[in-house]
Design an enzyme around this catalytic site. Structure first.
Site, PDB file in Angstrom:
ATOM      1  N   ASN A   7       0.885  -1.167   0.000  1.00 51.70           N
ATOM      2  CA  ASN A   7       0.000   0.000   0.000  1.00 51.70           C
ATOM      3  C   ASN A   7       0.923   1.217   0.000  1.00 51.70           C
ATOM      4  O   ASN A   7       1.482   1.581   1.031  1.00 51.70           O
ATOM      5  CB  ASN A   7      -0.876  -0.041   1.256  1.00 51.70           C
ATOM      6  CG  ASN A   7      -1.822   1.137   1.330  1.00 51.70           C
ATOM      7  OD1 ASN A   7      -1.758   2.058   0.518  1.00 51.70           O
ATOM      8  ND2 ASN A   7      -2.698   1.123   2.322  1.00 51.70           N
ATOM      9  N   ARG A  91      -2.473  -2.140  -3.500  1.00 50.20           N
ATOM     10  CA  ARG A  91      -3.701  -1.368  -3.273  1.00 50.20           C
ATOM     11  C   ARG A  91      -3.642  -0.151  -4.187  1.00 50.20           C
ATOM     12  O   ARG A  91      -2.701   0.645  -4.117  1.00 50.20           O
ATOM     13  CB  ARG A  91      -3.771  -0.914  -1.824  1.00 50.20           C
ATOM     14  CG  ARG A  91      -4.973  -0.051  -1.606  1.00 50.20           C
ATOM     15  CD  ARG A  91      -5.021   0.502  -0.203  1.00 50.20           C
ATOM     16  NE  ARG A  91      -6.184   1.336  -0.075  1.00 50.20           N
ATOM     17  CZ  ARG A  91      -6.199   2.503   0.559  1.00 50.20           C
ATOM     18  NH1 ARG A  91      -5.130   2.947   1.147  1.00 50.20           N
ATOM     19  NH2 ARG A  91      -7.293   3.206   0.619  1.00 50.20           N
ATOM     20  N   HIS A 180     -13.019   2.622   0.057  1.00 55.84           N
ATOM     21  CA  HIS A 180     -13.041   1.531   1.050  1.00 55.84           C
ATOM     22  C   HIS A 180     -13.681   0.270   0.482  1.00 55.84           C
ATOM     23  O   HIS A 180     -14.181  -0.576   1.228  1.00 55.84           O
ATOM     24  CB  HIS A 180     -13.843   1.919   2.324  1.00 55.84           C
ATOM     25  CG  HIS A 180     -13.246   3.019   3.135  1.00 55.84           C
ATOM     26  ND1 HIS A 180     -14.018   3.996   3.731  1.00 55.84           N
ATOM     27  CD2 HIS A 180     -11.964   3.291   3.462  1.00 55.84           C
ATOM     28  CE1 HIS A 180     -13.233   4.827   4.393  1.00 55.84           C
ATOM     29  NE2 HIS A 180     -11.983   4.429   4.249  1.00 55.84           N
ATOM     30  N   GLY A 212     -10.864   7.817   8.197  1.00 57.22           N
ATOM     31  CA  GLY A 212     -11.766   7.996   7.054  1.00 57.22           C
ATOM     32  C   GLY A 212     -12.946   7.081   7.304  1.00 57.22           C
ATOM     33  O   GLY A 212     -12.764   5.995   7.847  1.00 57.22           O
ATOM     34  N   ARG A 241     -12.380  15.215   7.986  1.00 55.45           N
ATOM     35  CA  ARG A 241     -13.160  15.608   6.796  1.00 55.45           C
ATOM     36  C   ARG A 241     -14.596  15.918   7.192  1.00 55.45           C
ATOM     37  O   ARG A 241     -15.172  15.233   8.040  1.00 55.45           O
ATOM     38  CB  ARG A 241     -13.159  14.482   5.760  1.00 55.45           C
ATOM     39  CG  ARG A 241     -11.799  14.153   5.202  1.00 55.45           C
ATOM     40  CD  ARG A 241     -11.922  13.176   4.035  1.00 55.45           C
ATOM     41  NE  ARG A 241     -10.651  12.554   3.747  1.00 55.45           N
ATOM     42  CZ  ARG A 241     -10.439  11.235   3.767  1.00 55.45           C
ATOM     43  NH1 ARG A 241     -11.432  10.401   4.014  1.00 55.45           N
ATOM     44  NH2 ARG A 241      -9.247  10.747   3.499  1.00 55.45           N
ATOM     45  N   ASP A 283      -9.148  12.052  17.054  1.00 52.93           N
ATOM     46  CA  ASP A 283      -9.101  10.692  17.602  1.00 52.93           C
ATOM     47  C   ASP A 283     -10.247  10.487  18.594  1.00 52.93           C
ATOM     48  O   ASP A 283     -10.380  11.241  19.557  1.00 52.93           O
ATOM     49  CB  ASP A 283      -7.746  10.464  18.281  1.00 52.93           C
ATOM     50  CG  ASP A 283      -7.503   8.996  18.566  1.00 52.93           C
ATOM     51  OD1 ASP A 283      -8.388   8.339  19.157  1.00 52.93           O
ATOM     52  OD2 ASP A 283      -6.432   8.499  18.174  1.00 52.93           O
ATOM     53  N   PHE A 284     -11.027   9.438  18.343  1.00 51.17           N
ATOM     54  CA  PHE A 284     -12.214   9.208  19.176  1.00 51.17           C
ATOM     55  C   PHE A 284     -11.858   8.892  20.622  1.00 51.17           C
ATOM     56  O   PHE A 284     -12.677   9.106  21.521  1.00 51.17           O
ATOM     57  CB  PHE A 284     -13.077   8.089  18.575  1.00 51.17           C
ATOM     58  CG  PHE A 284     -13.911   8.590  17.432  1.00 51.17           C
ATOM     59  CD1 PHE A 284     -13.326   8.871  16.214  1.00 51.17           C
ATOM     60  CD2 PHE A 284     -15.261   8.809  17.590  1.00 51.17           C
ATOM     61  CE1 PHE A 284     -14.078   9.370  15.165  1.00 51.17           C
ATOM     62  CE2 PHE A 284     -16.021   9.304  16.546  1.00 51.17           C
ATOM     63  CZ  PHE A 284     -15.431   9.587  15.328  1.00 51.17           C
ATOM     64  N   GLU A 334     -14.637  -1.060  15.232  1.00 46.11           N
ATOM     65  CA  GLU A 334     -14.195  -2.302  15.878  1.00 46.11           C
ATOM     66  C   GLU A 334     -13.930  -2.124  17.368  1.00 46.11           C
ATOM     67  O   GLU A 334     -13.973  -3.086  18.121  1.00 46.11           O
ATOM     68  CB  GLU A 334     -12.888  -2.801  15.223  1.00 46.11           C
ATOM     69  CG  GLU A 334     -13.073  -3.277  13.811  1.00 46.11           C
ATOM     70  CD  GLU A 334     -11.741  -3.483  13.082  1.00 46.11           C
ATOM     71  OE1 GLU A 334     -10.718  -3.724  13.749  1.00 46.11           O
ATOM     72  OE2 GLU A 334     -11.741  -3.399  11.840  1.00 46.11           O
ATOM     73  N   ASN A 335     -13.622  -0.880  17.765  1.00 44.81           N
ATOM     74  CA  ASN A 335     -13.082  -0.672  19.117  1.00 44.81           C
ATOM     75  C   ASN A 335     -13.913   0.200  20.040  1.00 44.81           C
ATOM     76  O   ASN A 335     -13.492   0.458  21.168  1.00 44.81           O
ATOM     77  CB  ASN A 335     -11.683  -0.039  19.016  1.00 44.81           C
ATOM     78  CG  ASN A 335     -10.686  -0.983  18.391  1.00 44.81           C
ATOM     79  OD1 ASN A 335     -10.459  -2.063  18.908  1.00 44.81           O
ATOM     80  ND2 ASN A 335     -10.132  -0.592  17.264  1.00 44.81           N
ATOM     81  N   GLU A 384      -8.086  -5.597   5.024  1.00 46.45           N
ATOM     82  CA  GLU A 384      -7.922  -5.227   3.610  1.00 46.45           C
ATOM     83  C   GLU A 384      -6.724  -5.938   2.988  1.00 46.45           C
ATOM     84  O   GLU A 384      -6.762  -6.310   1.821  1.00 46.45           O
ATOM     85  CB  GLU A 384      -7.783  -3.702   3.495  1.00 46.45           C
ATOM     86  CG  GLU A 384      -9.107  -3.012   3.764  1.00 46.45           C
ATOM     87  CD  GLU A 384      -8.985  -1.519   3.994  1.00 46.45           C
ATOM     88  OE1 GLU A 384      -8.547  -1.134   5.091  1.00 46.45           O
ATOM     89  OE2 GLU A 384      -9.343  -0.746   3.095  1.00 46.45           O
TER      90      GLU A 384
HETATM   91  P1  AMP Z   1      -8.493   3.582  11.170  1.00 41.96           P
HETATM   92  O1  AMP Z   1      -8.520   4.747  10.221  1.00 41.96           O
HETATM   93  O2  AMP Z   1      -9.442   2.485  10.788  1.00 41.96           O
HETATM   94  O3  AMP Z   1      -7.118   3.087  11.461  1.00 41.96           O
HETATM   95  O4  AMP Z   1      -9.059   4.142  12.557  1.00 41.96           O
HETATM   96  C1  AMP Z   1      -8.324   5.060  13.336  1.00 41.96           C
HETATM   97  C2  AMP Z   1      -9.198   5.673  14.370  1.00 41.96           C
HETATM   98  O5  AMP Z   1      -9.809   4.654  15.180  1.00 41.96           O
HETATM   99  C3  AMP Z   1      -8.428   6.520  15.379  1.00 41.96           C
HETATM  100  O6  AMP Z   1      -8.253   7.818  14.908  1.00 41.96           O
HETATM  101  C4  AMP Z   1      -9.334   6.474  16.586  1.00 41.96           C
HETATM  102  O7  AMP Z   1     -10.229   7.564  16.504  1.00 41.96           O
HETATM  103  C5  AMP Z   1     -10.126   5.194  16.457  1.00 41.96           C
HETATM  104  N1  AMP Z   1      -9.788   4.237  17.502  1.00 41.96           N
HETATM  105  C6  AMP Z   1      -8.755   3.375  17.549  1.00 41.96           C
HETATM  106  N2  AMP Z   1      -8.787   2.647  18.681  1.00 41.96           N
HETATM  107  C7  AMP Z   1      -9.859   3.065  19.385  1.00 41.96           C
HETATM  108  C8  AMP Z   1     -10.434   2.730  20.666  1.00 41.96           C
HETATM  109  N3  AMP Z   1      -9.900   1.789  21.438  1.00 41.96           N
HETATM  110  N4  AMP Z   1     -11.557   3.377  21.039  1.00 41.96           N
HETATM  111  C9  AMP Z   1     -12.097   4.327  20.262  1.00 41.96           C
HETATM  112  N5  AMP Z   1     -11.605   4.701  19.065  1.00 41.96           N
HETATM  113  C10 AMP Z   1     -10.510   4.087  18.635  1.00 41.96           C
END
Ligand code: AMP
Length: 397
Positions: A7, A91, A180, A212, A241, A283-284, A334-335, A384
């Site tokens: 990638n 990719r 995606h 994203g 975004r 970041d969540f 997922e998290n 992926e």
């Molecule tokens: P991705 O683009 O799929 O790699 O997702 C990244 C985003 O997932 C990060 O910016 C976080 O906001 C979120 N994330 C990762 N781990 C956690 C967690 N344990 N709880 C909540 N959000 C998470």
């Protein structure tokens, strides 16, 4: 067969070496800051420690050479000779209307991908640099391109056309493409397997919620609508975004703040989404912390994010005249049990019921709806790289 999955971005390159029979990841890693001072290779063999090697990587060819050297290195390597790599899966982000499926890469394909560069100027040229570098170093190894957009080429015209003068579609192919696709395809297929139903008979909504984020309606194995558009900017609020927005709002801000179109696009891509709404972070995990600390910026951004996801699920249920399975995937999906729960609370009208104990899961396949829920809901990690490796093997064989 061992498949090297690549990638490639403009200054970074992620890789995984996957054994296609066992589907095990033999080694993975990334090259960072290619062409920039301070470049390094992060390499991790299966079951081994992460190893960081700082070295100059002025070009992608040099970066891939470092990856290949690491893979056959006496101490940390996972193969003995490079001819143990049977194929390379790349990719590729944008295949426009030219690619409705993955394809073996040849000169004609490279030219066709290049002709889509206008549609993804940040991604496609970088992807192609990665392909050419691999071709240079492994001239006899077959290469396959797997497109982010391909899975969505089954969208009907009514879903992909914008309400714009039709001539822009005719002249420039301005339409919705979606992204995606590899993830939406992998997750929806896996959901059908878990349900024990033929893929061609299930209506699934996949919520890929990461930095994203996009939602996809998969009806009987085909993408019939998805929330991203010509570019990944449309649809959900994302990390930075904006997602859907009235273009009139941007004209208004441009006039008030004396900004040009490029500055406006920078705001929409980099300064908006949950980052913009919260003013805290994209970041969540940081937003969750803000919620715990009673900082109103946390729930302000989370609520706007969750509400938008729920609206898309409602819309896609209408688009498919029903839904059997809803899947949550990617970093947040997922998290983050709280987000999944909050989104599903809007879906009582569909008979969705979440099992709170099951929903505690993070990063694992799990049915999170109750036995009496009318729609099945899953936490379903995406993969992926594995999907790219599978496509690659299928085409090379
Ligand atoms: P991705 O683009 O799929 O790699 O997702 C990244 C985003 O997932 C990060 O910016 C976080 O906001 C979120 N994330 C990762 N781990 C956690 C967690 N344990 N709880 C909540 N959000 C998470």
């Amino acid at each position: 067969m061992n498949v090297l999955v690549i990638n490639c971005g403009s200054s970074s390159l992620k890789f995984q070496l996957i054994n296609s029979e066992s589907e095990d990841v033999l080694a993975k890693g990334l090259c960072e800051r290619i062409g920039i001072e301070g470049s390094q290779l992060v390499y991790q063999p299966a079951g081994g420690e992460k190893e960081i090697t700082k070295a100059d990587m002025p070009t992608h060819t040099q970066a891939i050479q470092m990856v290949l050297d690491a893979l056959i290195n006496e101490k940390t390597g996972v193969i003995q000779k490079l001819d143990e790599i049977g194929a390379v899966g790349h990719r590729l982000v944008h295949g426009g209307e030219k690619f409705a499926c993955s394809t073996v890469i040849n000169d004609e394909v490279l030219a066709a991908v290049e002709s889509c560069n206008d549609l993804a100027p940040l991604h496609n040229p970088a992807n192609l640099i990665g392909v050419r570098a691999c071709q240079e170093l492994m001239p006899n190894v077959p290469m396959v391109g797997v497109f982010d957009t391909a899975f969505h080429q089954t969208m009907p015209e009514k879903a992909y056309l914008y309400g714009l003068p039709y001539e822009y579609y005719e002249k420039y192919k301005v339409r919705r493409y979606g992204f995606h696709g590899t993830s939406h395809s992998y997750v929806s297929k896996r959901a059908a397997e878990l349900e024990g139903k033929p893929y061609e008979e299930v209506k699934t909504i996949v919520c890929h919620l990461g930095n994203g984020a996009s939602v996809c309606a998969v009806k009987n194995g085909k993408s019939v609508d998805t929330s991203m558009g010509l570019t990944p900017l449309e649809g959900l609020l994302m990390g930075t975004r904006s997602g859907d927005i009235d273009p009139g709002a941007m004209e208004f801000i441009a006039k008030k703040e004396d900004k040009d179109i490029y500055q406006i696009m920078e705001i929409l891509n980099k300064k908006s989404g949950v980052f913009g709404v919260s003013g805290i972070s994209s970041d969540f995990r940081d937003l969750e912390q803000a919620c715990k600390e009673n900082n109103p910026a946390g729930p302000r951004a989370m609520d706007a994010f969750n509400y938008r996801v729920a609206k898309y699920i409602g819309a896609y249920t209408a688009a498919m005249n029903g839904v059997d399975v809803i899947c949550f995937t990617a970093g947040v999906g997922e998290n983050d049990p709280d987000n999944r729960k909050a989104i599903c609370e809007y879906l009582g009208f569909l008979g969705v019921e979440i099992d709170d104990a099951a929903n505690k899961v993070r990063g694992k396949e799990q049915l999170i709806s109750t036995a009496s829920s009318k729609v099945k809901v899953y936490c379903l990690p995406t993969n992926e790289e594995l999907a790219i490796a599978r496509e690659t093997v299928a085409l090379v064989r």
